[in-house]
Design a protein around this motif. Structure first.
Motif, PDB file in Angstrom:
ATOM      1  N   ILE A  58       0.902  -1.035   0.152  1.00 56.84           N
ATOM      2  CA  ILE A  58       0.007  -0.222   0.354  1.00 56.84           C
ATOM      3  C   ILE A  58       0.803   1.787  -0.094  1.00 56.84           C
ATOM      4  CG2 ILE A  58      -1.941   1.335   1.260  1.00 56.84           C
ATOM      5  CD1 ILE A  58      -2.720  -1.521  -0.016  1.00 56.84           C
ATOM      6  N   ILE A  59       0.523   2.040  -0.761  1.00 59.83           N
ATOM      7  CA  ILE A  59       1.713   3.568  -1.325  1.00 59.83           C
ATOM      8  C   ILE A  59       0.937   4.510  -0.565  1.00 59.83           C
ATOM      9  CG2 ILE A  59       2.490   4.173  -2.269  1.00 59.83           C
ATOM     10  CD1 ILE A  59       3.229   1.789  -3.722  1.00 59.83           C
ATOM     11  N   GLY A  82      -9.028 -14.609   1.916  1.00 57.67           N
ATOM     12  CA  GLY A  82      -8.322 -13.434   2.840  1.00 57.67           C
ATOM     13  C   GLY A  82      -7.302 -11.928   1.680  1.00 57.67           C
ATOM     14  N   ILE A  83      -7.089 -11.501   2.725  1.00 62.65           N
ATOM     15  CA  ILE A  83      -6.334 -10.589   2.270  1.00 62.65           C
ATOM     16  C   ILE A  83      -4.930 -10.302   3.212  1.00 62.65           C
ATOM     17  CG2 ILE A  83      -7.706  -8.895   0.706  1.00 62.65           C
ATOM     18  CD1 ILE A  83      -7.860  -7.243   3.103  1.00 62.65           C
ATOM     19  N   ALA A  84      -3.876 -10.223   2.680  1.00 69.80           N
ATOM     20  CA  ALA A  84      -2.620  -9.684   3.265  1.00 69.80           C
ATOM     21  C   ALA A  84      -2.487  -7.992   3.185  1.00 69.80           C
ATOM     22  CB  ALA A  84      -1.386 -10.688   3.090  1.00 69.80           C
ATOM     23  N   HIS A  85      -1.416  -7.478   3.174  1.00 68.16           N
ATOM     24  CA  HIS A  85      -1.329  -6.740   3.305  1.00 68.16           C
ATOM     25  C   HIS A  85       0.065  -5.742   3.795  1.00 68.16           C
ATOM     26  CE1 HIS A  85      -2.284  -4.045   6.956  1.00 68.16           C
ATOM     27  NE2 HIS A  85      -1.603  -3.533   6.578  1.00 68.16           N
ATOM     28  N   THR A  86       0.992  -4.854   3.380  1.00 68.20           N
ATOM     29  CA  THR A  86       2.050  -4.348   3.517  1.00 68.20           C
ATOM     30  C   THR A  86       2.128  -2.578   3.447  1.00 68.20           C
ATOM     31  OG1 THR A  86       3.383  -4.820   1.923  1.00 68.20           O
ATOM     32  CG2 THR A  86       3.762  -6.109   3.660  1.00 68.20           C
ATOM     33  N   ILE A  87       2.457  -1.993   4.164  1.00 63.75           N
ATOM     34  CA  ILE A  87       2.766  -0.484   4.446  1.00 63.75           C
ATOM     35  C   ILE A  87       4.397  -0.358   3.117  1.00 63.75           C
ATOM     36  CG2 ILE A  87       3.488   1.343   4.836  1.00 63.75           C
ATOM     37  CD1 ILE A  87       1.080   1.144   6.529  1.00 63.75           C
ATOM     38  N   VAL A  88       4.649   0.803   2.141  1.00 67.06           N
ATOM     39  CA  VAL A  88       5.488   0.124   1.287  1.00 67.06           C
ATOM     40  C   VAL A  88       6.882   0.939   2.519  1.00 67.06           C
ATOM     41  CG1 VAL A  88       5.141   2.333  -0.055  1.00 67.06           C
ATOM     42  CG2 VAL A  88       6.401   1.577  -1.216  1.00 67.06           C
ATOM     43  N   ARG A  89       8.016   0.231   2.061  1.00 67.39           N
ATOM     44  CA  ARG A  89       8.610   0.841   2.150  1.00 67.39           C
ATOM     45  C   ARG A  89      10.606   0.846   1.561  1.00 67.39           C
ATOM     46  NH1 ARG A  89      12.555  -3.397   4.856  1.00 67.39           N
ATOM     47  NH2 ARG A  89      11.653  -5.436   4.079  1.00 67.39           N
ATOM     48  N   LEU A  90      11.438   1.383   1.460  1.00 70.11           N
ATOM     49  CA  LEU A  90      12.015   2.053   0.402  1.00 70.11           C
ATOM     50  C   LEU A  90      13.781   1.463   0.430  1.00 70.11           C
ATOM     51  CD1 LEU A  90      10.245   4.694  -1.438  1.00 70.11           C
ATOM     52  CD2 LEU A  90       9.684   2.561  -1.869  1.00 70.11           C
ATOM     53  N   ASN A  91      13.936   0.600   0.963  1.00 69.55           N
ATOM     54  CA  ASN A  91      15.287   0.539   1.678  1.00 69.55           C
ATOM     55  C   ASN A  91      16.199   0.104   0.472  1.00 69.55           C
ATOM     56  OD1 ASN A  91      13.725  -0.248   3.933  1.00 69.55           O
ATOM     57  ND2 ASN A  91      14.590  -2.047   4.305  1.00 69.55           N
ATOM     58  N   GLY A  92      17.317   0.520   0.714  1.00 67.88           N
ATOM     59  CA  GLY A  92      18.630   0.688  -0.073  1.00 67.88           C
ATOM     60  C   GLY A  92      18.889   1.380  -0.891  1.00 67.88           C
ATOM     61  N   ALA A  93      18.629   0.742  -2.345  1.00 68.14           N
ATOM     62  CA  ALA A  93      18.827   1.950  -3.562  1.00 68.14           C
ATOM     63  C   ALA A  93      17.848   1.910  -4.085  1.00 68.14           C
ATOM     64  CB  ALA A  93      19.606   0.730  -4.339  1.00 68.14           C
ATOM     65  N   ILE A  94      16.715   1.348  -3.322  1.00 69.26           N
ATOM     66  CA  ILE A  94      14.641   0.844  -3.821  1.00 69.26           C
ATOM     67  C   ILE A  94      14.423   2.692  -3.320  1.00 69.26           C
ATOM     68  CG2 ILE A  94      12.714   0.653  -3.595  1.00 69.26           C
ATOM     69  CD1 ILE A  94      13.974  -2.157  -2.854  1.00 69.26           C
ATOM     70  N   ASN A 118      13.298   4.133   4.698  1.00 68.87           N
ATOM     71  CA  ASN A 118      13.524   2.746   4.363  1.00 68.87           C
ATOM     72  C   ASN A 118      13.107   2.728   6.084  1.00 68.87           C
ATOM     73  OD1 ASN A 118      16.037   4.453   5.328  1.00 68.87           O
ATOM     74  ND2 ASN A 118      17.191   3.145   5.962  1.00 68.87           N
ATOM     75  N   ASP A 119      13.026   1.592   6.366  1.00 69.35           N
ATOM     76  CA  ASP A 119      12.480   0.879   7.709  1.00 69.35           C
ATOM     77  C   ASP A 119      12.795  -0.651   7.968  1.00 69.35           C
ATOM     78  OD1 ASP A 119      11.914   0.681  10.162  1.00 69.35           O
ATOM     79  OD2 ASP A 119       9.921   1.221   9.891  1.00 69.35           O
ATOM     80  N   SER A 120      14.121  -0.584   8.348  1.00 67.41           N
ATOM     81  CA  SER A 120      14.539  -2.588   9.052  1.00 67.41           C
ATOM     82  C   SER A 120      13.831  -3.052   9.932  1.00 67.41           C
ATOM     83  CB  SER A 120      16.022  -2.135   8.652  1.00 67.41           C
ATOM     84  OG  SER A 120      16.228  -2.426   7.646  1.00 67.41           O
ATOM     85  N   ARG A 121      13.059  -2.487  10.876  1.00 59.69           N
ATOM     86  CA  ARG A 121      13.066  -2.602  12.695  1.00 59.69           C
ATOM     87  C   ARG A 121      11.434  -3.954  11.840  1.00 59.69           C
ATOM     88  NH1 ARG A 121      10.988   3.267  14.402  1.00 59.69           N
ATOM     89  NH2 ARG A 121       9.675   2.329  12.363  1.00 59.69           N
ATOM     90  N   TYR A 122      11.952  -4.685  12.778  1.00 62.43           N
ATOM     91  CA  TYR A 122      11.677  -5.661  12.938  1.00 62.43           C
ATOM     92  C   TYR A 122      10.238  -5.033  14.046  1.00 62.43           C
ATOM     93  CZ  TYR A 122      14.803  -9.034  11.030  1.00 62.43           C
ATOM     94  OH  TYR A 122      16.000  -9.373  10.085  1.00 62.43           O
ATOM     95  N   GLY A 123       8.906  -6.055  13.561  1.00 61.77           N
ATOM     96  CA  GLY A 123       7.480  -5.877  13.607  1.00 61.77           C
ATOM     97  C   GLY A 123       6.915  -4.131  13.470  1.00 61.77           C
ATOM     98  N   THR A 124       7.751  -3.619  13.318  1.00 63.00           N
ATOM     99  CA  THR A 124       7.162  -1.906  12.735  1.00 63.00           C
ATOM    100  C   THR A 124       7.395  -1.663  11.079  1.00 63.00           C
ATOM    101  OG1 THR A 124       8.971  -0.654  12.898  1.00 63.00           O
ATOM    102  CG2 THR A 124       7.281  -0.976  14.567  1.00 63.00           C
ATOM    103  N   ARG A 125       8.499  -2.482  10.524  1.00 63.16           N
ATOM    104  CA  ARG A 125       8.956  -1.926   8.808  1.00 63.16           C
ATOM    105  C   ARG A 125       7.781  -2.610   7.463  1.00 63.16           C
ATOM    106  NH1 ARG A 125      12.943  -7.151   6.443  1.00 63.16           N
ATOM    107  NH2 ARG A 125      11.688  -8.965   7.653  1.00 63.16           N
ATOM    108  N   MET A 126       6.457  -3.853   8.534  1.00 62.91           N
ATOM    109  CA  MET A 126       6.059  -3.210   7.419  1.00 62.91           C
ATOM    110  C   MET A 126       4.681  -2.986   7.082  1.00 62.91           C
ATOM    111  SD  MET A 126       7.132  -6.613   5.704  1.00 62.91           S
ATOM    112  CE  MET A 126       8.325  -7.891   6.030  1.00 62.91           C
TER     113      MET A 126
END
Length: 357
Positions: free
Chosen positions: A236-237, A259-271, A303-311
């Motif tokens: 989701i952006i 069912g449905i699943a979702h994540t919120i966009v995160r732009l790690n590294g070169a992305i 970017n966001d690499s924190r487990y638990g919040t990054r998704m």
């Protein structure tokens, strides 16, 4: 004449430097302008398939917030060209860029079926669901030519081993015959990625993927044939597809999704650089707004690499998105759920047929 025309049919519009290399390659404006004046192609924009020879094909996934224990990828790089794809960074490990190289230098693992069979026959292997496409799509355009995914499905069926698939390509329907056989023993589930109901949005976000109409048809046909389907509304952006959560959920539920699943966009590294360049060229009127809203979901960073919040993100916009998904589940998926895959049969079929004693 614009010396920097859009590269048609691609998501990324540049090749970012590989973080593991000291040197980088740059396409200079004066060279592009010269090519334009001379009527020459500065970039032929062709896809190359390169065979590689890994020693193993199944990877253990250690991340605590990814819903899989094992994954496998028949291809590295992905011609679909989704601009937000988290897998882009992995292409740097192979010596390429996360930008255009990711879409145009596709690494092909022809030995995948053989490697998979060797693993499933091991006495020490205990059956766990293996996810095809944990990184890159197993039904991307290369699959039409190489058919590696189909061969791997045949191995899973032979050894009665559970498998899950993530894809955004209608090519999966080619293998409906095998999927139906797997479904008889509850050995398969499919996750179809649908990020928008708008073809205009799909074309710019995911340039070489199946159309939205084709993907909805895929959900419907798989469901009608007894194959459990979950739909990934991911990512989701904010201000691009965040307003579509409820209509998306309603539409895919009516098509048969369980069912449905979702994540919120995160732009790690070169992305982060690739996405920023893309959105300023593609959606200049709202580029800054979208980038700032993404940052607001990840503590002020793209970017966001924190487990638990990054998704799932944090902050007010992330809360609104997550609450909408919860509402969508309550409204459109009440009484529906994805069945648990069957891990009990494989031990009897480790030699490729049912053990008699």
């Amino acid at each position: 004449m614009n010396p920097n025309p859009a590269i048609k049919g691609r998501g990324a519009q540049l090749n970012t430097p590989n973080r593991f290399f000291q040197l980088s390659h740059e396409m200079r404006d004066d060279f592009l302008e010269f090519c334009a004046k001379e009527g020459e192609e500065a970039d032929k924009n062709k896809t190359l398939y390169l065979e590689v020879f890994p020693k193993t094909i199944v990877n253990k996934v250690d991340s605590p917030d990814v819903g899989m224990m094992y994954s496998m990828n028949m291809y590295q790089g992905c011609e679909h060209g989704c601009i937000y794809c988290y897998a882009r960074n992995s292409h740097e490990f192979w010596g390429y860029s996360a930008g255009l190289d990711f879409e145009r230098r596709i690494l092909v693992k022809k030995d995948a079926p053989k490697l998979l069979e060797e693993l499933l026959k091991k006495k020490s292997w205990q059956a766990h669901p293996i996810v095809m496409s944990g990184n890159t799509d197993c039904y991307q355009p290369a699959e039409q030519q190489f058919k590696i995914t189909r061969q791997c499905l045949e191995v899973f069926l032979k050894y009665k081993h559970p498998v899950a698939i993530i894809t955004k390509n209608a090519l999966i329907l080619r293998d409906l015959d095998i999927l139906k056989e797997l479904a008889k023993d509850n050995l398969i589930n499919v996750n179809v990625s649908i990020t928008s109901l708008s073809e205009d949005t799909r074309r710019v976000l995911e340039p070489r993927t199946a159309t939205i109409k084709k993907r909805l048809e895929t959900v419907k046909i798989l469901s009608e044939n007894g194959i459990p389907v979950n739909v990934m509304l991911a990512p989701i952006i904010p201000s691009i597809n965040s307003h579509e959560i409820l209509p998306l959920a309603k539409t895919v539920s009516e098509a048969g999704a369980l069912g449905i699943a979702h994540t919120i966009v995160r732009l790690n590294g070169a992305i982060g650089e690739i996405f920023t360049d893309w959105i300023k060229k593609t959606m200049p009127d709202r580029a800054d707004k979208v980038l700032h809203q993404i940052e607001s979901c990840h503590g002020g960073n793209l970017n966001d690499s924190r487990y638990g919040t990054r998704m799932r993100g944090e902050g007010e916009i992330a809360k609104q998105i997550n609450d909408l998904v919860k509402l969508a589940r309550l409204k459109y998926f009440k009484g529906k759920s994805m069945p648990k895959l069957n891990t009990t049969l494989h031990e009897q079929y480790k030699v490729g047929q049912l053990k008699l004693f």
